[in-house]
Design a protein around this motif. Sequence first.
Motif, PDB file in Angstrom:
ATOM      1  N   TRP A  88       0.886  -1.330   0.090  1.00  0.00           N
ATOM      2  CA  TRP A  88      -0.162  -0.063   0.007  1.00  0.00           C
ATOM      3  C   TRP A  88       0.740   1.169  -0.095  1.00  0.00           C
ATOM      4  CZ3 TRP A  88      -4.573   1.833  -1.105  1.00  0.00           C
ATOM      5  CH2 TRP A  88      -4.874   2.988  -0.505  1.00  0.00           C
ATOM      6  N   VAL A  89       1.810   1.362   1.012  1.00  0.00           N
ATOM      7  CA  VAL A  89       2.781   2.553   0.859  1.00  0.00           C
ATOM      8  C   VAL A  89       3.424   2.630  -0.480  1.00  0.00           C
ATOM      9  CG1 VAL A  89       4.788   3.341   1.921  1.00  0.00           C
ATOM     10  CG2 VAL A  89       3.053   2.223   3.385  1.00  0.00           C
ATOM     11  N   GLU A  90       3.870   1.708  -0.874  1.00  0.00           N
ATOM     12  CA  GLU A  90       4.655   1.522  -2.154  1.00  0.00           C
ATOM     13  C   GLU A  90       3.485   2.266  -3.475  1.00  0.00           C
ATOM     14  OE1 GLU A  90       7.397   1.644  -5.056  1.00  0.00           O
ATOM     15  OE2 GLU A  90       7.890   1.171  -2.876  1.00  0.00           O
ATOM     16  N   ARG A 140       2.049  13.094 -10.827  1.00  0.00           N
ATOM     17  CA  ARG A 140       2.865  14.389 -11.189  1.00  0.00           C
ATOM     18  C   ARG A 140       3.454  14.248 -12.436  1.00  0.00           C
ATOM     19  NH1 ARG A 140       6.841  13.752  -7.317  1.00  0.00           N
ATOM     20  NH2 ARG A 140       8.143  12.979  -8.856  1.00  0.00           N
ATOM     21  N   THR A 188       0.768   4.023  -3.107  1.00  0.00           N
ATOM     22  CA  THR A 188       0.533   5.303  -2.667  1.00  0.00           C
ATOM     23  C   THR A 188       1.611   6.318  -3.241  1.00  0.00           C
ATOM     24  OG1 THR A 188       0.948   5.154  -0.526  1.00  0.00           O
ATOM     25  CG2 THR A 188      -1.273   4.790  -1.013  1.00  0.00           C
ATOM     26  N   THR A 189       2.795   6.011  -3.064  1.00  0.00           N
ATOM     27  CA  THR A 189       4.042   6.683  -3.379  1.00  0.00           C
ATOM     28  C   THR A 189       4.126   6.764  -4.860  1.00  0.00           C
ATOM     29  OG1 THR A 189       4.974   6.128  -1.199  1.00  0.00           O
ATOM     30  CG2 THR A 189       6.254   6.988  -2.972  1.00  0.00           C
ATOM     31  N   ALA A 190       4.095   5.551  -5.293  1.00  0.00           N
ATOM     32  CA  ALA A 190       4.106   5.593  -6.892  1.00  0.00           C
ATOM     33  C   ALA A 190       3.107   6.322  -7.519  1.00  0.00           C
ATOM     34  CB  ALA A 190       4.126   4.223  -7.218  1.00  0.00           C
ATOM     35  N   CYS A 191       1.946   6.236  -7.042  1.00  0.00           N
ATOM     36  CA  CYS A 191       0.632   6.768  -7.757  1.00  0.00           C
ATOM     37  C   CYS A 191       0.986   8.376  -7.738  1.00  0.00           C
ATOM     38  CB  CYS A 191      -0.465   6.733  -7.089  1.00  0.00           C
ATOM     39  SG  CYS A 191      -1.278   5.118  -7.693  1.00  0.00           S
ATOM     40  N   GLY A 192       1.659   9.058  -6.615  1.00  0.00           N
ATOM     41  CA  GLY A 192       1.731  10.397  -6.418  1.00  0.00           C
ATOM     42  C   GLY A 192       2.761  10.765  -7.550  1.00  0.00           C
ATOM     43  N   GLU A 193       3.766  10.057  -7.747  1.00  0.00           N
ATOM     44  CA  GLU A 193       5.022  10.406  -8.622  1.00  0.00           C
ATOM     45  C   GLU A 193       4.467  10.176  -9.808  1.00  0.00           C
ATOM     46  OE1 GLU A 193       8.018   7.343  -7.405  1.00  0.00           O
ATOM     47  OE2 GLU A 193       8.436   8.367  -5.507  1.00  0.00           O
TER      48      GLU A 193
END
Length: 76
Positions: free
Chosen positions: A30-32, A42, A34-39
Amino acid sequence: MPRFFFVVADGRNMEIQNDGLELPDRDAAWVEATTACGELLRDLDGKLLPGDQWCMKVKDATGADIYLLEFKTSAV
């Protein structure tokens, strides 16, 4: 460690973003995600238009869906 796959669909294409990542558990996936989605969002740099859809599915090694992160746009 379990392997998780991250599949991105932008309304036109669907692709596996990687060959899978070994992560300790679903929480780490999940952390991976959400981080990847944000990047990734962007990096679209204004190319997402009203009416476009964008999503990421997180799958486990069996191909079962674990998470779905969706971003939908519309004109109001």
